[in-house]
Design an enzyme around this catalytic site. Structure first.
Site, PDB file in Angstrom:
ATOM      1  N   LYS A 168      85.085  70.306  19.866  1.00 43.36           N
ATOM      2  CA  LYS A 168      84.300  71.529  19.697  1.00 43.36           C
ATOM      3  C   LYS A 168      83.574  71.904  20.987  1.00 43.36           C
ATOM      4  CE  LYS A 168      83.718  70.967  14.692  1.00 43.36           C
ATOM      5  NZ  LYS A 168      82.842  71.206  13.528  1.00 43.36           N
ATOM      6  N   LYS A 188      69.823  69.626  17.768  1.00 46.55           N
ATOM      7  CA  LYS A 188      70.685  68.723  17.002  1.00 46.55           C
ATOM      8  C   LYS A 188      71.721  68.103  17.916  1.00 46.55           C
ATOM      9  CE  LYS A 188      74.289  69.101  13.591  1.00 46.55           C
ATOM     10  NZ  LYS A 188      75.079  69.956  12.785  1.00 46.55           N
ATOM     11  N   LYS A 190      72.740  72.963  19.801  1.00 44.94           N
ATOM     12  CA  LYS A 190      73.584  72.016  19.077  1.00 44.94           C
ATOM     13  C   LYS A 190      74.597  71.441  20.056  1.00 44.94           C
ATOM     14  CE  LYS A 190      76.779  71.515  15.285  1.00 44.94           C
ATOM     15  NZ  LYS A 190      77.316  72.109  14.066  1.00 44.94           N
TER      16      LYS A 190
HETATM   17  C1  PBG Z   1      79.197  72.025  11.662  1.00 42.31           C
HETATM   18  C2  PBG Z   1      78.178  71.009  11.311  1.00 42.31           C
HETATM   19  C3  PBG Z   1      78.169  69.682  11.744  1.00 42.31           C
HETATM   20  C4  PBG Z   1      77.049  69.077  11.206  1.00 42.31           C
HETATM   21  C5  PBG Z   1      76.375  70.037  10.453  1.00 42.31           C
HETATM   22  N1  PBG Z   1      77.084  71.227  10.536  1.00 42.31           N
HETATM   23  C6  PBG Z   1      79.105  68.875  12.530  1.00 42.31           C
HETATM   24  C7  PBG Z   1      80.058  69.441  13.454  1.00 42.31           C
HETATM   25  O1  PBG Z   1      79.712  70.219  14.343  1.00 42.31           O
HETATM   26  O2  PBG Z   1      81.224  69.082  13.281  1.00 42.31           O
HETATM   27  C8  PBG Z   1      76.710  67.646  11.453  1.00 42.31           C
HETATM   28  C9  PBG Z   1      75.610  67.063  10.701  1.00 42.31           C
HETATM   29  C10 PBG Z   1      75.586  65.578  10.723  1.00 42.31           C
HETATM   30  O3  PBG Z   1      76.305  64.905  11.485  1.00 42.31           O
HETATM   31  O4  PBG Z   1      74.802  65.035   9.945  1.00 42.31           O
HETATM   32  N2  PBG Z   1      79.042  73.267  11.130  1.00 42.31           N
END
Ligand code: PBG
Length: 307
Positions: free
Chosen positions: A202, A233, A179
């Site tokens: 983050k 992701k 991620k």
């Molecule tokens: C964080 C989380 C995020 C998404 C899903 N779970 C974003 C982040 O890290 O702030 C993003 C999903 C999207 O942008 O569609 N737990």
């Protein structure tokens, strides 16, 4: 006959936002055709999705800001909105697969995916303690799959151990393995009101978009810790990572076409610059071609109707 890849309805997972703050459904400005649902409106809508062939859903909570705190305590309340929604959905529908998001960001007032230490940095191990307990609540609420999206180190192994000790061997772990610390999450943060209009950094726990080899290391570690499905992701900006994950692991590979990937196609189509359906389909096809076995996408309903 000559087509090498195609999008099937079974490949698609629809992410859903569930709100404890609306009576029906509420639109999200930066994500056209995506809504925050109340539990009742969601239950009413479910039939429509099942009819068009979508039966796997990833649930994300959007809770009132008064309920958020710096420890994200609400994630451990079995009456919290997503746990309640899962119970209701499972009571009514037998042919639905539900994925629980495991992360603190919808519940913390600072919007980070974990609790903070005295230097305001995310505390990896204390966060894992909370996620382990949340995984059990999710399993008891009827979720089939838990999906840690927090990127803490070592959480997949700890969650697996906790689930197994409590007899939940059959609950699968969909690990957000690679991620990236992406700027494409903006509209999602609007949807769950986690950013409250201030940027959140983050980069202490999410991957540097410049790092391919580190992404492959994260994928290998999650596999060793007992993940059942590995996820990359965002999706389309990281097709190289999807392709390598597919080649190096025997596990199924998921990809998350995130909110910003969705909204950029929508925005261009609203300006009359791109064809919405064709670009949505092409982007999903490229993600599939790179090697994704399943795709989380806000286009799931639109594309399922189209194919
Ligand atoms: C964080 C989380 C995020 C998404 C899903 N779970 C974003 C982040 O890290 O702030 C993003 C999903 C999207 O942008 O569609 N737990």
């Amino acid at each position: 006959m000559l087509k090498e890849f195609s999008i099937q309805k079974e490949d698609l997972i629809l992410p859903l936002f569930i709100s404890d703050n609306c009576s029906d459904k509420e639109s999200i400005d930066s994500m056209p055709e995506v809504f925050r649902w109340s539990i009742n409106s969601l239950i009413n809508q479910m039939e429509t999705w099942l009819d068009i062939g979508i039966n796997t859903f990833a649930l994300f909570p959007c809770i009132k800001s008064e309920k958020k705190c710096n420890l994200g305590n609400e994630i451990l309340d079995p009456e919290s909105i997503c746990y309640k929604a899962a119970k209701k959905i499972k009571e009514k529908f037998s042919n639905v697969t539900l994925i629980a998001d495991l992360a603190l960001d919808p519940f913390t007032d600072h919007g980070h995916d974990g609790v903070l230490d005295q230097f305001d940095k995310v505390d990896n191990d204390r966060t894992i303690e909370i996620l382990r307990k949340a995984a059990l609540i999710a399993a008891k609420s009827g979720f089939d799959i838990v999906a840690p999206s927090d990127m803490m180190d070592g959480r997949v192994g700890e969650i697996r151990k906790t689930l197994d000790q409590d007899g939940f061997h059959k609950i699968a772990i969909l690990a957000y393995s690679a991620k990236f610390c992406s700027s494409y999450y903006g509209p999602f943060r609007d949807a769950i009101s986690s950013s409250q209009n201030k940027p959140i950094d983050k980069s202490g726990y999410q991957l540097d978009p410049a790092n391919f080899r580190e992404a492959m290391l994260e994928i290998k570690l999650d596999e060793q810790e007992g993940a059942d499905i590995l996820m990359v992701k965002p999706a389309e900006p990281y097709l190289d990572v999807i392709k390598s994950a597919k080649e190096t692991s025997s596990l199924p590979i998921a990809a998350y076409q995130v909110s910003g990937e969705y909204s950029r196609i929508w925005a261009a189509s609203k300006l009359g610059w791109l064809d919405l359906d064709k670009c949505a389909h092409e982007s999903l096809l490229s993600i599939k071609r790179a090697g994704a076995d399943m795709i989380l996408t806000y286009f799931a309903e639109r594309i399922a109707k189209l194919i």
